[in-house]
Design an enzyme around this catalytic site. Sequence first.
Site, mmCIF file in Angstrom:
data_model
loop_
_atom_site.group_PDB
_atom_site.id
_atom_site.type_symbol
_atom_site.label_atom_id
_atom_site.label_comp_id
_atom_site.label_asym_id
_atom_site.label_seq_id
_atom_site.Cartn_x
_atom_site.Cartn_y
_atom_site.Cartn_z
ATOM 1 N N ALA A 230 0.610 -1.291 -0.087
ATOM 2 C CA ALA A 230 -0.192 0.082 0.058
ATOM 3 C C ALA A 230 0.837 1.204 0.316
ATOM 4 O O ALA A 230 2.043 1.104 0.669
ATOM 5 C CB ALA A 230 -0.913 0.135 1.369
ATOM 6 N N GLY B 249 0.673 -4.668 0.999
ATOM 7 C CA GLY B 249 -0.358 -5.109 0.080
ATOM 8 C C GLY B 249 -0.292 -5.690 -1.046
ATOM 9 O O GLY B 249 -1.043 -6.313 -1.726
ATOM 10 N N GLU C 20 -0.706 -9.343 -0.553
ATOM 11 C CA GLU C 20 -1.958 -9.434 -0.419
ATOM 12 C C GLU C 20 -2.712 -9.808 -1.539
ATOM 13 O O GLU C 20 -3.526 -10.469 -1.625
ATOM 14 C CB GLU C 20 -2.579 -8.380 0.494
ATOM 15 N N GLU D 293 4.556 -4.776 7.048
ATOM 16 C CA GLU D 293 4.000 -3.675 7.765
ATOM 17 C C GLU D 293 4.549 -3.430 9.310
ATOM 18 O O GLU D 293 4.340 -2.164 9.705
ATOM 19 C CB GLU D 293 2.439 -4.124 7.840
HETATM 20 C C1 LIG Z 1 -4.778 1.119 5.940
HETATM 21 C C2 LIG Z 1 -4.625 0.059 5.064
HETATM 22 C C3 LIG Z 1 -3.873 -0.809 5.321
HETATM 23 C C4 LIG Z 1 -3.261 -1.436 4.102
HETATM 24 C C5 LIG Z 1 -2.384 -2.735 4.179
HETATM 25 C C6 LIG Z 1 -1.320 -2.934 3.293
HETATM 26 C C7 LIG Z 1 -0.385 -2.216 4.194
HETATM 27 C C8 LIG Z 1 1.138 -2.207 3.433
HETATM 28 O O1 LIG Z 1 1.077 -2.577 2.293
HETATM 29 S S1 LIG Z 1 2.055 -1.075 4.148
HETATM 30 C C9 LIG Z 1 3.515 -0.957 3.095
HETATM 31 C C10 LIG Z 1 4.455 -2.313 3.032
HETATM 32 N N1 LIG Z 1 5.413 -2.045 2.123
HETATM 33 C C11 LIG Z 1 6.748 -1.911 2.691
HETATM 34 O O2 LIG Z 1 6.951 -1.362 4.020
HETATM 35 C C12 LIG Z 1 7.669 -1.636 1.697
HETATM 36 C C13 LIG Z 1 8.364 -0.047 1.716
HETATM 37 N N2 LIG Z 1 9.422 -0.301 0.676
HETATM 38 C C14 LIG Z 1 10.767 -0.518 0.903
HETATM 39 O O3 LIG Z 1 11.052 -0.880 1.942
HETATM 40 C C15 LIG Z 1 11.626 -0.196 -0.297
HETATM 41 O O4 LIG Z 1 11.066 0.500 -1.213
HETATM 42 C C16 LIG Z 1 12.149 -1.609 -0.800
HETATM 43 C C17 LIG Z 1 12.725 -2.712 -0.027
HETATM 44 C C18 LIG Z 1 10.754 -2.326 -1.454
HETATM 45 C C19 LIG Z 1 12.958 -1.223 -2.025
HETATM 46 O O5 LIG Z 1 13.913 -0.548 -1.698
HETATM 47 P P1 LIG Z 1 14.913 0.174 -2.746
HETATM 48 O O6 LIG Z 1 15.419 -0.686 -3.818
HETATM 49 O O7 LIG Z 1 16.078 0.997 -1.900
HETATM 50 O O8 LIG Z 1 13.898 1.600 -3.429
HETATM 51 P P2 LIG Z 1 13.390 2.737 -2.655
HETATM 52 O O9 LIG Z 1 13.064 2.310 -1.205
HETATM 53 O O10 LIG Z 1 14.330 3.871 -2.970
HETATM 54 O O11 LIG Z 1 11.959 2.863 -3.402
HETATM 55 C C20 LIG Z 1 11.918 3.522 -4.642
HETATM 56 C C21 LIG Z 1 10.819 4.531 -4.519
HETATM 57 O O12 LIG Z 1 9.544 3.862 -4.223
HETATM 58 C C22 LIG Z 1 9.040 4.287 -2.855
HETATM 59 N N3 LIG Z 1 8.249 3.475 -2.492
HETATM 60 C C23 LIG Z 1 8.607 2.000 -2.167
HETATM 61 N N4 LIG Z 1 7.860 1.365 -1.559
HETATM 62 C C24 LIG Z 1 6.761 2.336 -1.000
HETATM 63 C C25 LIG Z 1 5.442 2.083 -0.635
HETATM 64 N N5 LIG Z 1 4.928 1.110 -0.434
HETATM 65 N N6 LIG Z 1 4.666 3.158 -0.676
HETATM 66 C C26 LIG Z 1 4.951 4.486 -1.056
HETATM 67 N N7 LIG Z 1 6.206 4.767 -1.658
HETATM 68 C C27 LIG Z 1 7.054 3.549 -1.815
HETATM 69 C C28 LIG Z 1 10.290 4.812 -2.538
HETATM 70 O O13 LIG Z 1 9.630 5.876 -1.112
HETATM 71 C C29 LIG Z 1 11.213 5.338 -3.225
HETATM 72 O O14 LIG Z 1 10.443 6.674 -3.569
HETATM 73 P P3 LIG Z 1 11.593 7.928 -3.651
HETATM 74 O O15 LIG Z 1 12.371 8.202 -2.647
HETATM 75 O O16 LIG Z 1 10.606 9.228 -3.940
HETATM 76 O O17 LIG Z 1 12.314 7.767 -4.968
#
Ligand SMILES: CCCCC/C=C/C(=O)SCCNC(=O)CCNC(=O)[C@H](O)C(C)(C)COP(=O)(O)OP(=O)(O)OC[C@H]1O[C@@H](n2cnc3c(N)ncnc32)[C@H](O)[C@@H]1OP(=O)(O)O
Length: 257
Positions: free
Chosen positions: A63, A108, A111, A131
């Site tokens: 998400a 998500g 999921e 999460e």
């Molecule tokens: C209330 C509703 C409930 C919903 C239930 C679901 C909940 C969830 O899904 S919570 C999210 C769970 N996911 C995460 O915590 C993963 C987050 N991402 C990461 O940890 C990392 O991005 C990575 C390990 C997947 C990859 O790392 P890396 O290769 O270093 O790449 P970047 O971190 O630089 O990512 C590139 C770019 O993408 C943005 N981004 C990545 N994941 C998300 C995300 N889930 N949401 C929003 N944005 C995301 C990241 O911030 C980077 O953006 P910029 O810094 O602007 O380039």
Amino acid sequence: METIIVKNEPPFLRITLNRPDRLNAINKKMIEEIRTVLEETVKDEKVRVIIFTGNGRAFSAGADISQFKELEGLTAWQFAMKGRELMDYIENYPKPTIAMINGYALGGGLELALACDIRIASDEAQLGLPEITLGIYPGFGGTQRLLKLVGKSRTLEMIMLGERISAKDAERIGLVNRVVPSNDLEKETLNLASKLAERPPLAIQLSKLIVNQGMNSPITVGLNMESLGWGVIFTTKDSKEGVNAFLEKRKPNFKGE
Ligand SMILES: CCCCC/C=C/C(=O)SCCNC(=O)CCNC(=O)[C@H](O)C(C)(C)COP(=O)(O)OP(=O)(O)OC[C@H]1O[C@@H](n2cnc3c(N)ncnc32)[C@H](O)[C@@H]1OP(=O)(O)O
């Protein structure tokens, strides 16, 4: 569509999550767009299999965390419900669904893959429910779907630690059906989808319904549905075609009738 690419290439419909600069993070718009496409396609008899994948190096990193800043109690519940309703819709979709996991499938994103019937992953994919590292827990159905798929202690380990696992480990615990070299992912997925597309759609739909119901019911309910469903499946032209084709030593041609 803003957040997805839709390719209608009968017998397949491919939905590619398309926010590559955000690793295909799922926002409200994406949830709505996927739902719209699926609703439009449900009656399209030419489409027999739905394939989900991601553009770039992720299937989906979950998400969209940037939307969490705006969430409060009620809006958090509403967002979780919106996502969860989409996952329920995908799980119960009358056509087979495949998650073609090309990279990260996290939160998500995992999921969504869990709501699909079959998961096929690149050997470079990483899967997880991170999460907990944000101080929350899965909210698009993952606590329940992962539990049913891999059992309680593996589910709790993935949820409580929030660590990513490799595609190979995901295959070992039954979280993905198969793992293939990343260069072969598309080819292998289309092979699998082609086989599904040749199968009788009504028998697929009915068996999916019965298996899904059986997941959430006492075994006697599932067994009764299975038996009762036989009364329905024998009314279809495809059941006659399948039996006749076998007896006539030819390939069946199932039409979904
Ligand atoms: C209330 C509703 C409930 C919903 C239930 C679901 C909940 C969830 O899904 S919570 C999210 C769970 N996911 C995460 O915590 C993963 C987050 N991402 C990461 O940890 C990392 O991005 C990575 C390990 C997947 C990859 O790392 P890396 O290769 O270093 O790449 P970047 O971190 O630089 O990512 C590139 C770019 O993408 C943005 N981004 C990545 N994941 C998300 C995300 N889930 N949401 C929003 N944005 C995301 C990241 O911030 C980077 O953006 P910029 O810094 O602007 O380039």
